[in-house]
Design a protein around this motif. Structure first.
Motif, PDB file in Angstrom:
ATOM      1  N   PRO A  26       4.339   7.063   3.081  1.00 37.23           N
ATOM      2  CA  PRO A  26       4.532   8.504   2.873  1.00 37.23           C
ATOM      3  C   PRO A  26       4.712   8.813   1.381  1.00 37.23           C
ATOM      4  O   PRO A  26       5.401   8.101   0.662  1.00 37.23           O
ATOM      5  CB  PRO A  26       5.818   8.808   3.656  1.00 37.23           C
ATOM      6  CG  PRO A  26       5.886   7.726   4.691  1.00 37.23           C
ATOM      7  CD  PRO A  26       5.295   6.505   4.027  1.00 37.23           C
ATOM      8  N   GLY A  27       4.059   9.857   0.938  1.00 35.79           N
ATOM      9  CA  GLY A  27       4.100  10.237  -0.466  1.00 35.79           C
ATOM     10  C   GLY A  27       2.929   9.656  -1.242  1.00 35.79           C
ATOM     11  O   GLY A  27       2.553  10.160  -2.287  1.00 35.79           O
ATOM     12  N   TYR A  28       2.378   8.569  -0.726  1.00 38.95           N
ATOM     13  CA  TYR A  28       1.185   7.940  -1.311  1.00 38.95           C
ATOM     14  C   TYR A  28       0.103   7.836  -0.235  1.00 38.95           C
ATOM     15  O   TYR A  28      -0.747   6.968  -0.277  1.00 38.95           O
ATOM     16  CB  TYR A  28       1.518   6.557  -1.881  1.00 38.95           C
ATOM     17  CG  TYR A  28       2.335   6.662  -3.135  1.00 38.95           C
ATOM     18  CD1 TYR A  28       1.724   6.662  -4.385  1.00 38.95           C
ATOM     19  CD2 TYR A  28       3.709   6.807  -3.076  1.00 38.95           C
ATOM     20  CE1 TYR A  28       2.476   6.797  -5.541  1.00 38.95           C
ATOM     21  CE2 TYR A  28       4.466   6.954  -4.229  1.00 38.95           C
ATOM     22  CZ  TYR A  28       3.840   6.945  -5.449  1.00 38.95           C
ATOM     23  OH  TYR A  28       4.589   7.094  -6.594  1.00 38.95           O
ATOM     24  N   ASP A  29       0.193   8.735   0.738  1.00 36.87           N
ATOM     25  CA  ASP A  29      -0.737   8.704   1.854  1.00 36.87           C
ATOM     26  C   ASP A  29      -2.021   9.470   1.527  1.00 36.87           C
ATOM     27  O   ASP A  29      -2.356  10.466   2.124  1.00 36.87           O
ATOM     28  CB  ASP A  29      -0.080   9.220   3.133  1.00 36.87           C
ATOM     29  CG  ASP A  29       0.744  10.480   2.924  1.00 36.87           C
ATOM     30  OD1 ASP A  29       0.765  11.007   1.801  1.00 36.87           O
ATOM     31  OD2 ASP A  29       1.373  10.933   3.890  1.00 36.87           O
ATOM     32  N   VAL A  30      -2.690   8.940   0.533  1.00 36.54           N
ATOM     33  CA  VAL A  30      -3.984   9.454   0.106  1.00 36.54           C
ATOM     34  C   VAL A  30      -5.035   8.598   0.809  1.00 36.54           C
ATOM     35  O   VAL A  30      -4.883   7.376   0.869  1.00 36.54           O
ATOM     36  CB  VAL A  30      -4.136   9.354  -1.430  1.00 36.54           C
ATOM     37  CG1 VAL A  30      -5.530   9.733  -1.879  1.00 36.54           C
ATOM     38  CG2 VAL A  30      -3.085  10.231  -2.113  1.00 36.54           C
ATOM     39  N   PRO A  31      -6.082   9.213   1.348  1.00 34.23           N
ATOM     40  CA  PRO A  31      -7.105   8.388   1.986  1.00 34.23           C
ATOM     41  C   PRO A  31      -7.591   7.278   1.048  1.00 34.23           C
ATOM     42  O   PRO A  31      -7.809   7.512  -0.139  1.00 34.23           O
ATOM     43  CB  PRO A  31      -8.233   9.392   2.273  1.00 34.23           C
ATOM     44  CG  PRO A  31      -7.512  10.697   2.432  1.00 34.23           C
ATOM     45  CD  PRO A  31      -6.382  10.640   1.429  1.00 34.23           C
ATOM     46  N   ARG A  32      -7.678   6.085   1.581  1.00 38.08           N
ATOM     47  CA  ARG A  32      -8.140   4.885   0.879  1.00 38.08           C
ATOM     48  C   ARG A  32      -7.066   4.254  -0.004  1.00 38.08           C
ATOM     49  O   ARG A  32      -7.362   3.376  -0.803  1.00 38.08           O
ATOM     50  CB  ARG A  32      -9.413   5.166   0.058  1.00 38.08           C
ATOM     51  CG  ARG A  32     -10.563   5.706   0.885  1.00 38.08           C
ATOM     52  CD  ARG A  32     -11.812   5.936   0.069  1.00 38.08           C
ATOM     53  NE  ARG A  32     -11.635   6.956  -0.944  1.00 38.08           N
ATOM     54  CZ  ARG A  32     -12.329   8.091  -1.011  1.00 38.08           C
ATOM     55  NH1 ARG A  32     -13.241   8.358  -0.123  1.00 38.08           N
ATOM     56  NH2 ARG A  32     -12.111   8.950  -1.986  1.00 38.08           N
ATOM     57  N   TRP A  33      -5.793   4.683   0.105  1.00 36.92           N
ATOM     58  CA  TRP A  33      -4.706   4.077  -0.664  1.00 36.92           C
ATOM     59  C   TRP A  33      -3.795   3.294   0.279  1.00 36.92           C
ATOM     60  O   TRP A  33      -3.388   3.788   1.327  1.00 36.92           O
ATOM     61  CB  TRP A  33      -3.868   5.138  -1.373  1.00 36.92           C
ATOM     62  CG  TRP A  33      -4.539   5.822  -2.520  1.00 36.92           C
ATOM     63  CD1 TRP A  33      -5.879   5.930  -2.773  1.00 36.92           C
ATOM     64  CD2 TRP A  33      -3.883   6.523  -3.569  1.00 36.92           C
ATOM     65  NE1 TRP A  33      -6.080   6.657  -3.916  1.00 36.92           N
ATOM     66  CE2 TRP A  33      -4.884   7.040  -4.425  1.00 36.92           C
ATOM     67  CE3 TRP A  33      -2.549   6.772  -3.863  1.00 36.92           C
ATOM     68  CZ2 TRP A  33      -4.581   7.781  -5.561  1.00 36.92           C
ATOM     69  CZ3 TRP A  33      -2.236   7.517  -4.989  1.00 36.92           C
ATOM     70  CH2 TRP A  33      -3.254   8.009  -5.829  1.00 36.92           C
ATOM     71  N   PHE A  34      -3.454   2.084  -0.131  1.00 32.72           N
ATOM     72  CA  PHE A  34      -2.579   1.215   0.653  1.00 32.72           C
ATOM     73  C   PHE A  34      -1.573   0.561  -0.292  1.00 32.72           C
ATOM     74  O   PHE A  34      -1.866   0.359  -1.465  1.00 32.72           O
ATOM     75  CB  PHE A  34      -3.405   0.129   1.363  1.00 32.72           C
ATOM     76  CG  PHE A  34      -4.382   0.714   2.332  1.00 32.72           C
ATOM     77  CD1 PHE A  34      -4.048   0.900   3.660  1.00 32.72           C
ATOM     78  CD2 PHE A  34      -5.638   1.122   1.906  1.00 32.72           C
ATOM     79  CE1 PHE A  34      -4.937   1.482   4.550  1.00 32.72           C
ATOM     80  CE2 PHE A  34      -6.538   1.703   2.788  1.00 32.72           C
ATOM     81  CZ  PHE A  34      -6.191   1.885   4.107  1.00 32.72           C
ATOM     82  N   VAL A  35      -0.419   0.232   0.247  1.00 32.18           N
ATOM     83  CA  VAL A  35       0.610  -0.443  -0.540  1.00 32.18           C
ATOM     84  C   VAL A  35       0.791  -1.851   0.007  1.00 32.18           C
ATOM     85  O   VAL A  35       0.956  -2.043   1.212  1.00 32.18           O
ATOM     86  CB  VAL A  35       1.945   0.331  -0.498  1.00 32.18           C
ATOM     87  CG1 VAL A  35       3.068  -0.478  -1.130  1.00 32.18           C
ATOM     88  CG2 VAL A  35       1.798   1.673  -1.192  1.00 32.18           C
ATOM     89  N   LEU A  36       0.726  -2.828  -0.885  1.00 28.64           N
ATOM     90  CA  LEU A  36       1.038  -4.216  -0.564  1.00 28.64           C
ATOM     91  C   LEU A  36       2.402  -4.465  -1.178  1.00 28.64           C
ATOM     92  O   LEU A  36       2.565  -4.353  -2.398  1.00 28.64           O
ATOM     93  CB  LEU A  36      -0.014  -5.153  -1.178  1.00 28.64           C
ATOM     94  CG  LEU A  36       0.254  -6.648  -1.058  1.00 28.64           C
ATOM     95  CD1 LEU A  36       0.298  -7.086   0.407  1.00 28.64           C
ATOM     96  CD2 LEU A  36      -0.810  -7.425  -1.824  1.00 28.64           C
TER      97      LEU A  36
END
Length: 143
Positions: A26-36
């Motif tokens: 949440p907050g970085y839920d831009v399409p094509r963005w993922f957090v590792l």
């Protein structure tokens, strides 16, 4: 980032192992963005223990390959900042062909406020399948 270790919607998770989780955030839920992110609290890359440090590159490489395959993006960036969230994580951002030239490379992050979309997690199953297949087959091993 530490709070994400609490029970997470599985629909947001690409993979989770004892050391690492890849997911939408949440907050970085831009399409094509993922957090590792490291599952254990570690600040900066220097805070990783030997096992985390030894596995980070492989996890990042495999996630970048899966995101790139699933999205068809011409560029996928693994980025580590760590200033705003003092918990080691990498943002994996796929840059689509639709992104204007003035929003590429480091300027891609300026898209976050206007491109955020909680429905971005809809890509998770496709990326999860690509990640599982690529890591099981060893396809990314030589990439």
């Amino acid at each position: 980032m530490c709070g994400l270790e609490q029970p997470t919607e599985e629909s947001a998770v690409v993979f989770r192992d004892p050391l690492w989780t890849a997911q939408t955030v949440p907050g970085y839920d831009v399409p094509r963005w993922f957090v590792l992110r490291a599952r254990r609290h570690a600040e900066r890359i220097t805070g990783l223990d030997d096992t985390e440090a030894a596995t980070f590159g492989r996890r990042a490489r495999d996630l970048v390959a899966a995101v790139t395959e699933a999205t068809g993006a011409p560029a996928t960036y693994p980025v580590v900042f760590g200033e705003n969230h003092p918990h080691f994580h990498a943002l994996i951002t796929a840059r689509g062909a639709d992104v204007p030239a003035d929003r590429r490379s480091g300027d891609l992050f300026e898209l976050r406020p206007e491109a955020a979309d909680p429905a971005a997690a809809t890509l998770v199953p496709t990326v999860r399948e690509a990640y599982t297949r690529l890591t099981a087959s060893g396809t990314t091993a030589g990439a």
